[in-house]
Design a protein around this motif. Structure first.
Motif, mmCIF file in Angstrom:
data_model
loop_
_atom_site.group_PDB
_atom_site.id
_atom_site.type_symbol
_atom_site.label_atom_id
_atom_site.label_comp_id
_atom_site.label_asym_id
_atom_site.label_seq_id
_atom_site.Cartn_x
_atom_site.Cartn_y
_atom_site.Cartn_z
ATOM 1 N N PHE A 93 -21.315 53.157 -31.752
ATOM 2 C CA PHE A 93 -20.113 53.089 -32.582
ATOM 3 C C PHE A 93 -19.010 52.334 -31.858
ATOM 4 O O PHE A 93 -18.355 51.449 -32.428
ATOM 5 C CB PHE A 93 -19.647 54.511 -32.898
ATOM 6 C CG PHE A 93 -18.781 54.600 -34.114
ATOM 7 C CD1 PHE A 93 -17.475 54.157 -34.087
ATOM 8 C CD2 PHE A 93 -19.277 55.139 -35.286
ATOM 9 C CE1 PHE A 93 -16.672 54.250 -35.209
ATOM 10 C CE2 PHE A 93 -18.477 55.229 -36.398
ATOM 11 C CZ PHE A 93 -17.179 54.798 -36.364
ATOM 12 N N ILE A 111 -20.672 49.263 -39.532
ATOM 13 C CA ILE A 111 -19.708 50.353 -39.429
ATOM 14 C C ILE A 111 -18.354 49.905 -39.970
ATOM 15 O O ILE A 111 -17.914 48.786 -39.712
ATOM 16 C CB ILE A 111 -19.537 50.786 -37.961
ATOM 17 C CG1 ILE A 111 -20.827 51.395 -37.406
ATOM 18 C CG2 ILE A 111 -18.378 51.765 -37.802
ATOM 19 C CD1 ILE A 111 -21.216 52.709 -38.039
ATOM 20 N N PRO A 166 -17.922 56.183 -42.027
ATOM 21 C CA PRO A 166 -18.162 54.924 -41.325
ATOM 22 C C PRO A 166 -19.221 54.049 -41.969
ATOM 23 O O PRO A 166 -19.293 52.853 -41.688
ATOM 24 C CB PRO A 166 -18.603 55.374 -39.933
ATOM 25 C CG PRO A 166 -19.215 56.716 -40.161
ATOM 26 C CD PRO A 166 -18.414 57.336 -41.269
ATOM 27 N N THR A 167 -20.055 54.630 -42.828
ATOM 28 C CA THR A 167 -21.089 53.881 -43.542
ATOM 29 C C THR A 167 -21.075 54.278 -45.007
ATOM 30 O O THR A 167 -20.499 55.308 -45.378
ATOM 31 C CB THR A 167 -22.495 54.146 -42.959
ATOM 32 O OG1 THR A 167 -22.805 55.542 -43.103
ATOM 33 C CG2 THR A 167 -22.568 53.752 -41.481
ATOM 34 N N VAL A 171 -25.021 57.724 -39.652
ATOM 35 C CA VAL A 171 -25.140 56.812 -38.513
ATOM 36 C C VAL A 171 -26.407 57.187 -37.765
ATOM 37 O O VAL A 171 -26.519 58.298 -37.241
ATOM 38 C CB VAL A 171 -23.920 56.900 -37.578
ATOM 39 C CG1 VAL A 171 -24.126 56.028 -36.346
ATOM 40 C CG2 VAL A 171 -22.658 56.482 -38.314
#
Length: 222
Positions: free
Chosen positions: A11, A111, A130-131, A136
Motif C-alpha cells: 500500500f 489503490i 482503497p479498491t 487488498v
C-alpha cells in the motif's frame, strides 16, 4: 504479522509512486494558487525521502493531461526517484475532496487514497475504500481519513509554512475480528503549495518520511 506487514508495504509503495516528479523554486517562493493541493498543469514538487531504505530524492510533476476513469477526472503525473527510477500516477479533486490513484504491477493492485478535504473543520472524519471491492490482496481494507488540524504553521526544511492542514489516513484491515489499524499516514498541506510533509507510521514508528525541498506552482488550470 508478516502478511499484514507485506500488505502495508504494498500500500505504501503504491501511494508513494503516485506523488512525485520535478520542481524548481526555493520553498520561500510565492504561489499563484490558493488551493491546498494545486492541480495545475506543470506544477511540480521535490521531496527528500528518508526511511528504512536510506534516503532518496523524489520529484513529481503534473503533466497537463487528464484521464477519465468511470466518470471521474484524474490528473496525470510523472514521478521520479533519483535512485529508483520513475512511475506514472494520478491525482483527483472532486467537491473539495483530494486523493490519488495508482497501480503497482508487481503487487497486482490499483489503490485509491482519499487524503484531504479542504473545507471541513478539525476533527472531521470519513471512511473510504482503497479498491472498488474493498479488498487488498483478498483482505477487507478501508481507510479512516481525519482532518486533524487546520490553519496551523509547520516548519519543514527550515521554512515556516502557514495556513497548513494536517490530515491523517489510517489504513485498516479486517482478518475476521473487525477492522484494525495497520499503518497511519500523516500529511501536511500548505495553502498555495500542496503537500509539504508526509510520514508513514507503522506500529507507532516512522517507517518513511517525505519533506518538501522545493516547488513550482503553475497558474495554468487543467
Amino acid at each position: 504479522m508478516n502478511k499484514t506487514f507485506t500488505l502495508i508495504l504494498a500500500f505504501a509503495a503504491i501511494f508513494i509512486s503516485s506523488c512525485k516528479k520535478d520542481s524548481k523554486n526555493d520553498p520561500a517562493s510565492n504561489s499563484t494558487n490558493s488551493d491546498y493541493f494545486p492541480l495545475t498543469a506543470n506544477s511540480a514538487w521535490k521531496y527528500l525521502v528518508t526511511g528504512a531504505g536510506g534516503s532518496d530524492t523524489l520529484t513529481v510533476k503534473l503533466i497537463g493531461a487528464a484521464t477519465i476513469i468511470e466518470g471521474k477526472t484524474y490528473y496525470n503525473t510523472n514521478s521520479m526517484y533519483q535512485k529508483m527510477g520513475g512511475s506514472v500516477g494520478y491525482f483527483f479533486r472532486q467537491n473539495h475532496l483530494y486523493g490519488s490513484n495508482s497501480s503497482n504491477a508487481t503487487a497486482g493492485l490499483t489503490i485509491e487514497f482519499e487524503f484531504l478535504n479542504d473545507t471541513t473543520a478539525a476533527g472531521h472524519s470519513w471512511i473510504s475504500l482503497p479498491t472498488v471491492n474493498g479488498l487488498v490482496n483478498s483482505v477487507p481494507a478501508r481507510t479512516v481519513n481525519t482532518i486533524k488540524e487546520v490553519n496551523i504553521s509547520k516548519t519543514v526544511g527550515g521554512k515556516i509554512f502557514t495556513n497548513v492542514i494536517h490530515a491523517e489516513v489510517d489504513l485498516q484491515y479486517n482478518y475476521g475480528g473487525g477492522y484494525e489499524s495497520s499503518a497511519v499516514y500523516e500529511f501536511y498541506f500548505a495553502k498555495g503549495v500542496g503537500m509539504i510533509e508526509n510520514s508513514t507510521i507503522i506500529s507507532g514508528n516512522i517507517y518513511e518520511k517525505e519533506r518538501i525541498i522545493s516547488y513550482d506552482i503553475s497558474p495554468i488550470l487543467m
